[in-house]
Scaffold this active site. Structure first.
Site, PDB file in Angstrom:
ATOM      1  N   ASN A   1       0.867  -1.182   0.000  1.00 26.94           N
ATOM      2  CA  ASN A   1       0.000   0.000   0.000  1.00 26.94           C
ATOM      3  C   ASN A   1       0.900   1.228   0.000  1.00 26.94           C
ATOM      4  O   ASN A   1       1.475   1.577   1.031  1.00 26.94           O
ATOM      5  CB  ASN A   1      -0.898  -0.033   1.248  1.00 26.94           C
ATOM      6  CG  ASN A   1      -1.750   1.219   1.377  1.00 26.94           C
ATOM      7  OD1 ASN A   1      -1.793   2.053   0.465  1.00 26.94           O
ATOM      8  ND2 ASN A   1      -2.427   1.361   2.512  1.00 26.94           N
TER       9      ASN A   1
ATOM     10  N   LYS B   1       0.116   4.278  -0.282  1.00 26.64           N
ATOM     11  CA  LYS B   1      -0.525   5.468   0.296  1.00 26.64           C
ATOM     12  C   LYS B   1      -0.275   6.683  -0.624  1.00 26.64           C
ATOM     13  O   LYS B   1      -0.202   6.507  -1.836  1.00 26.64           O
ATOM     14  CB  LYS B   1      -0.026   5.685   1.734  1.00 26.64           C
ATOM     15  CG  LYS B   1      -0.179   4.403   2.572  1.00 26.64           C
ATOM     16  CD  LYS B   1       0.013   4.578   4.043  1.00 26.64           C
ATOM     17  CE  LYS B   1      -0.187   3.231   4.741  1.00 26.64           C
ATOM     18  NZ  LYS B   1      -0.050   3.313   6.196  1.00 26.64           N
TER      19      LYS B   1
ATOM     20  N   HIS C   1      -9.442   1.215   4.953  1.00 25.49           N
ATOM     21  CA  HIS C   1      -8.168   1.415   5.659  1.00 25.49           C
ATOM     22  C   HIS C   1      -8.396   2.354   6.843  1.00 25.49           C
ATOM     23  O   HIS C   1      -9.212   3.282   6.761  1.00 25.49           O
ATOM     24  CB  HIS C   1      -7.120   1.996   4.700  1.00 25.49           C
ATOM     25  CG  HIS C   1      -5.738   1.947   5.278  1.00 25.49           C
ATOM     26  ND1 HIS C   1      -5.303   2.863   6.201  1.00 25.49           N
ATOM     27  CD2 HIS C   1      -4.722   1.067   5.098  1.00 25.49           C
ATOM     28  CE1 HIS C   1      -4.055   2.554   6.554  1.00 25.49           C
ATOM     29  NE2 HIS C   1      -3.684   1.466   5.892  1.00 25.49           N
TER      30      HIS C   1
ATOM     31  N   GLU D   1      -6.769   4.762   7.892  1.00 29.09           N
ATOM     32  CA  GLU D   1      -6.570   6.189   7.587  1.00 29.09           C
ATOM     33  C   GLU D   1      -7.830   6.781   6.958  1.00 29.09           C
ATOM     34  O   GLU D   1      -8.154   7.951   7.185  1.00 29.09           O
ATOM     35  CB  GLU D   1      -5.338   6.343   6.671  1.00 29.09           C
ATOM     36  CG  GLU D   1      -4.046   6.127   7.471  1.00 29.09           C
ATOM     37  CD  GLU D   1      -2.912   5.494   6.697  1.00 29.09           C
ATOM     38  OE1 GLU D   1      -2.925   5.525   5.462  1.00 29.09           O
ATOM     39  OE2 GLU D   1      -1.998   4.959   7.361  1.00 29.09           O
TER      40      GLU D   1
ATOM     41  N   GLU E   1      -5.118  -4.801  10.602  1.00 27.68           N
ATOM     42  CA  GLU E   1      -4.106  -3.771  10.817  1.00 27.68           C
ATOM     43  C   GLU E   1      -4.387  -3.059  12.143  1.00 27.68           C
ATOM     44  O   GLU E   1      -5.227  -2.145  12.193  1.00 27.68           O
ATOM     45  CB  GLU E   1      -4.145  -2.741   9.679  1.00 27.68           C
ATOM     46  CG  GLU E   1      -3.860  -3.331   8.318  1.00 27.68           C
ATOM     47  CD  GLU E   1      -3.290  -2.293   7.350  1.00 27.68           C
ATOM     48  OE1 GLU E   1      -2.290  -2.608   6.713  1.00 27.68           O
ATOM     49  OE2 GLU E   1      -3.831  -1.172   7.271  1.00 27.68           O
TER      50      GLU E   1
ATOM     51  N   GLY F   1       2.786   2.435  10.777  1.00 26.44           N
ATOM     52  CA  GLY F   1       3.738   3.527  10.613  1.00 26.44           C
ATOM     53  C   GLY F   1       4.449   3.925  11.889  1.00 26.44           C
ATOM     54  O   GLY F   1       5.102   4.962  11.948  1.00 26.44           O
TER      55      GLY F   1
ATOM     56  N   SER G   1       3.699  -1.993  10.370  1.00 27.76           N
ATOM     57  CA  SER G   1       5.152  -2.069  10.590  1.00 27.76           C
ATOM     58  C   SER G   1       5.736  -3.442  10.267  1.00 27.76           C
ATOM     59  O   SER G   1       6.660  -3.903  10.927  1.00 27.76           O
ATOM     60  CB  SER G   1       5.500  -1.666  12.032  1.00 27.76           C
ATOM     61  OG  SER G   1       5.131  -0.319  12.260  1.00 27.76           O
TER      62      SER G   1
HETATM   63  P1  13P Z   1       3.262   0.477   7.660  1.00 25.34           P
HETATM   64  O1  13P Z   1       3.791  -0.826   7.072  1.00 25.34           O
HETATM   65  O2  13P Z   1       3.994   1.676   7.169  1.00 25.34           O
HETATM   66  O3  13P Z   1       3.151   0.390   9.155  1.00 25.34           O
HETATM   67  O4  13P Z   1       1.749   0.639   7.105  1.00 25.34           O
HETATM   68  C1  13P Z   1       0.870  -0.407   7.207  1.00 25.34           C
HETATM   69  C2  13P Z   1      -0.364  -0.076   6.455  1.00 25.34           C
HETATM   70  O5  13P Z   1      -1.125   0.785   6.848  1.00 25.34           O
HETATM   71  C3  13P Z   1      -0.634  -0.800   5.215  1.00 25.34           C
HETATM   72  O6  13P Z   1      -1.914  -0.563   4.742  1.00 25.34           O
END
Ligand code: 13P
Length: 256
Positions: free
Chosen positions: A11, A13, A97, A99, A169, A175, A215
């Protein structure tokens, strides 16, 4: 041996201009484009989907979008639809997601409409679920995951269910560099599998991939991917560079 093929999804983003995206796709294709034992999906931003599709043509790397609207067309300024994504050869779409839930107030009901629209248009939804730190500390992790999963999958038929991918997640692990322990992750993955059994029956539930996200890096992936109900990863940061993303694909190959 696991009954399900492992899936590694990147992903990206809101990262990579078109030119940078093409360069990254080319590197991934060179290093991992012939891998058959692991399903590989990348999710560039909308602006790079068309050129990414061209750059991965002829390889085993598949294309996902990071979001979509549930209507096929109409007055929805700024949105894109499932048929538009299909026309660019996307096969998957990330939905719900954290976010989007947090920054864009997406509700379970709204996400459910998107899941149904994706399936209707032969796009495989990657439905994200997961608890915040406050929810984990309050002991409500499983309740939160159950609500998000059941609401997100409402109206999905048994025939459609094997096309669904679930991504667990934990929001506090995204992150942050704080990965869930293998026990924490496996506990929730097994719980999700149990919910899928209740919804669709044992045989179908065994076909659904449940990815871990938060992560995930080459260093912690082997242990996570060895868990019974962890069928791959949804990778953020480590998917933005070919070397770490390819290492994750290799870790999934080794764990199959
Ligand atoms: P990270 O791997 O940067 O923690 O992000 C995970 C994520 O949100 C994938 O959709």
């Amino acid at each position: 041996m696991h009954p399900r093929k492992k899936l590694i999804a990147g992903n990206w983003k809101m990262n990579k201009t078109n030119g940078d995206a093409v360069a990254l796709v080319k590197d991934i294709v060179t290093e991992a484009g012939k891998v058959t034992e692991v399903e590989i999906v990348i999710a560039p931003p909308f602006t790079a989907l068309e050129s990414a599709a061209k750059a991965l043509e002829g390889s085993n790397v598949k294309l996902a979008a990071q979001n979509m609207h549930h209507e096929a067309s109409g007055a929805f300024t700024g949105e894109v639809s499932a048929p538009m994504l299909r026309a660019l050869f996307a096969t998957h779409v990330i939905l719900g997601h954290s976010e989007r839930r947090t920054y864009f107030q997406e509700s379970d009901a709204f996400i459910n409409q998107k899941v149904l629209a994706a399936l209707k248009n032969q796009l495989k939804p990657i439905l994200c679920v997961g608890e915040t730190l406050a929810e984990r500390e309050a002991g409500s992790t499983l309740k939160v995951v159950q609500t998000q999963l059941e609401a997100g999958l409402e109206g999905v038929s048994k025939e459609q269910a094997p096309s669904v991918v679930v991504a667990y997640e934990p929001v506090w692990a995204i992150g942050t560099g704080k990965v869930a322990t293998t026990d924490q992750a496996q506990e929730v993955h097994a719980f999700i599998r149990g919910l899928l059994v209740k919804l669709f029956g044992e045989a179908i539930a065994q076909k659904v991939r449940i990815l871990y996200g938060g992560s995930m890096k080459p260093a912690n992936a082997p242990e996570l991917l060895a868990q019974k109900d962890i069928d791959g990863g949804l990778i953020g940061g480590a998917s933005l560079e070919a070397r770490s993303f390819v290492e994750l694909i290799k870790a999934a190959e080794a764990a199959k």
